[in-house]
Design a protein around this motif. Sequence first.
Motif, PDB file in Angstrom:
ATOM      1  N   VAL A  31      35.080  33.367  34.957  1.00  0.00           N
ATOM      2  CA  VAL A  31      36.350  34.045  34.712  1.00  0.00           C
ATOM      3  C   VAL A  31      36.508  35.316  35.538  1.00  0.00           C
ATOM      4  N   THR A  32      35.448  36.048  35.782  1.00  0.00           N
ATOM      5  CA  THR A  32      35.573  37.289  36.545  1.00  0.00           C
ATOM      6  C   THR A  32      35.985  36.999  37.983  1.00  0.00           C
ATOM      7  N   ALA A  33      35.380  36.006  38.589  1.00  0.00           N
ATOM      8  CA  ALA A  33      35.762  35.628  39.950  1.00  0.00           C
ATOM      9  C   ALA A  33      37.209  35.145  39.976  1.00  0.00           C
ATOM     10  N   TRP A  34      37.611  34.368  38.990  1.00  0.00           N
ATOM     11  CA  TRP A  34      38.993  33.889  38.902  1.00  0.00           C
ATOM     12  C   TRP A  34      39.964  35.068  38.842  1.00  0.00           C
ATOM     13  N   ARG A  35      39.665  36.014  37.973  1.00  0.00           N
ATOM     14  CA  ARG A  35      40.552  37.171  37.809  1.00  0.00           C
ATOM     15  C   ARG A  35      40.774  37.891  39.130  1.00  0.00           C
ATOM     16  N   THR A  36      39.692  38.088  39.872  1.00  0.00           N
ATOM     17  CA  THR A  36      39.787  38.807  41.146  1.00  0.00           C
ATOM     18  C   THR A  36      40.452  37.962  42.220  1.00  0.00           C
ATOM     19  N   ALA A  37      40.021  36.735  42.373  1.00  0.00           N
ATOM     20  CA  ALA A  37      40.523  35.878  43.452  1.00  0.00           C
ATOM     21  C   ALA A  37      42.016  35.604  43.336  1.00  0.00           C
ATOM     22  N   PHE A  38      42.513  35.497  42.113  1.00  0.00           N
ATOM     23  CA  PHE A  38      43.904  35.108  41.925  1.00  0.00           C
ATOM     24  C   PHE A  38      44.753  36.195  41.275  1.00  0.00           C
ATOM     25  N   GLY A  39      44.215  37.426  41.209  1.00  0.00           N
ATOM     26  CA  GLY A  39      44.999  38.540  40.689  1.00  0.00           C
ATOM     27  C   GLY A  39      45.442  38.361  39.254  1.00  0.00           C
ATOM     28  N   ARG A  40      44.554  37.857  38.421  1.00  0.00           N
ATOM     29  CA  ARG A  40      44.855  37.624  37.008  1.00  0.00           C
ATOM     30  C   ARG A  40      43.884  38.441  36.147  1.00  0.00           C
ATOM     31  N   PRO A  41      44.050  39.766  36.102  1.00  0.00           N
ATOM     32  CA  PRO A  41      43.054  40.622  35.437  1.00  0.00           C
ATOM     33  C   PRO A  41      42.870  40.362  33.944  1.00  0.00           C
ATOM     34  N   ARG A  42      43.844  39.755  33.302  1.00  0.00           N
ATOM     35  CA  ARG A  42      43.730  39.508  31.859  1.00  0.00           C
ATOM     36  C   ARG A  42      43.468  38.042  31.531  1.00  0.00           C
ATOM     37  N   ALA A  43      43.201  37.234  32.530  1.00  0.00           N
ATOM     38  CA  ALA A  43      42.969  35.804  32.293  1.00  0.00           C
ATOM     39  C   ALA A  43      41.775  35.603  31.370  1.00  0.00           C
ATOM     40  N   THR A  44      41.860  34.554  30.583  1.00  0.00           N
ATOM     41  CA  THR A  44      40.759  34.179  29.706  1.00  0.00           C
ATOM     42  C   THR A  44      40.300  32.773  30.095  1.00  0.00           C
ATOM     43  N   PRO A  45      39.094  32.405  29.716  1.00  0.00           N
ATOM     44  CA  PRO A  45      38.625  31.048  30.030  1.00  0.00           C
ATOM     45  C   PRO A  45      39.518  29.992  29.387  1.00  0.00           C
ATOM     46  N   GLY A  46      39.496  28.815  29.974  1.00  0.00           N
ATOM     47  CA  GLY A  46      40.281  27.700  29.476  1.00  0.00           C
ATOM     48  C   GLY A  46      41.307  27.258  30.506  1.00  0.00           C
ATOM     49  N   ARG A  47      42.234  26.451  30.059  1.00  0.00           N
ATOM     50  CA  ARG A  47      43.294  25.961  30.949  1.00  0.00           C
ATOM     51  C   ARG A  47      44.203  27.130  31.321  1.00  0.00           C
TER      52      ARG A  47
END
Length: 173
Positions: free
Chosen positions: A113-129
């Motif tokens: 999730v941390t890599a996802w948040r940074t790579a796609f500019g989603r700082p509040r993203a949570t795991p899952g779909r």
Amino acid sequence: MRDKPLPDVVAPDLDVLFCGINPSLMSAARGHHFARPGNRFWPALHLAGLTPRLLTPDEDRELLRYGLGVTNLADRPTRAAAELTPDELREGGAALADLVAEYRPRVLAVLGVTAWRTAFGRPRATPGRQPERIGGAVTWVVPNPSGLNAHHQLADLARCYGALRPGGGGVDV
């Protein structure tokens, strides 16, 4: 295919394309994904029912036989993913979107999730779909299989990864 220190394992129309953060030094040296001892990727795939037997890192190209593939957000091998810069992750996110658009997997599963948040500019993203698609694919963020990720045990990883397969139920992570 991009010129990479660790080549993608990818083909058109996969069921699931797993996307790690970046190659470990050992994976890059061996030329195979998730090659570090203690990495739980291979056991989790098998326990999830995605492979009929436990594969080894040296058999990573066998994933294609089962409708699976693997790539990384960043190409640069490191001792730890924390050594990557935010720019490397963002550039990797753009390249991943292009790769997914080209090969059209049904599901993209980003491992961390941390890599996802940074790579796609989603700082509040949570795991899952995720609400957005990347490159046209349904996108999930699932736990990273690194042995350093103590938040999730092998059974948790298997449950999350198994939800990605066709008919897997799409349970939350």
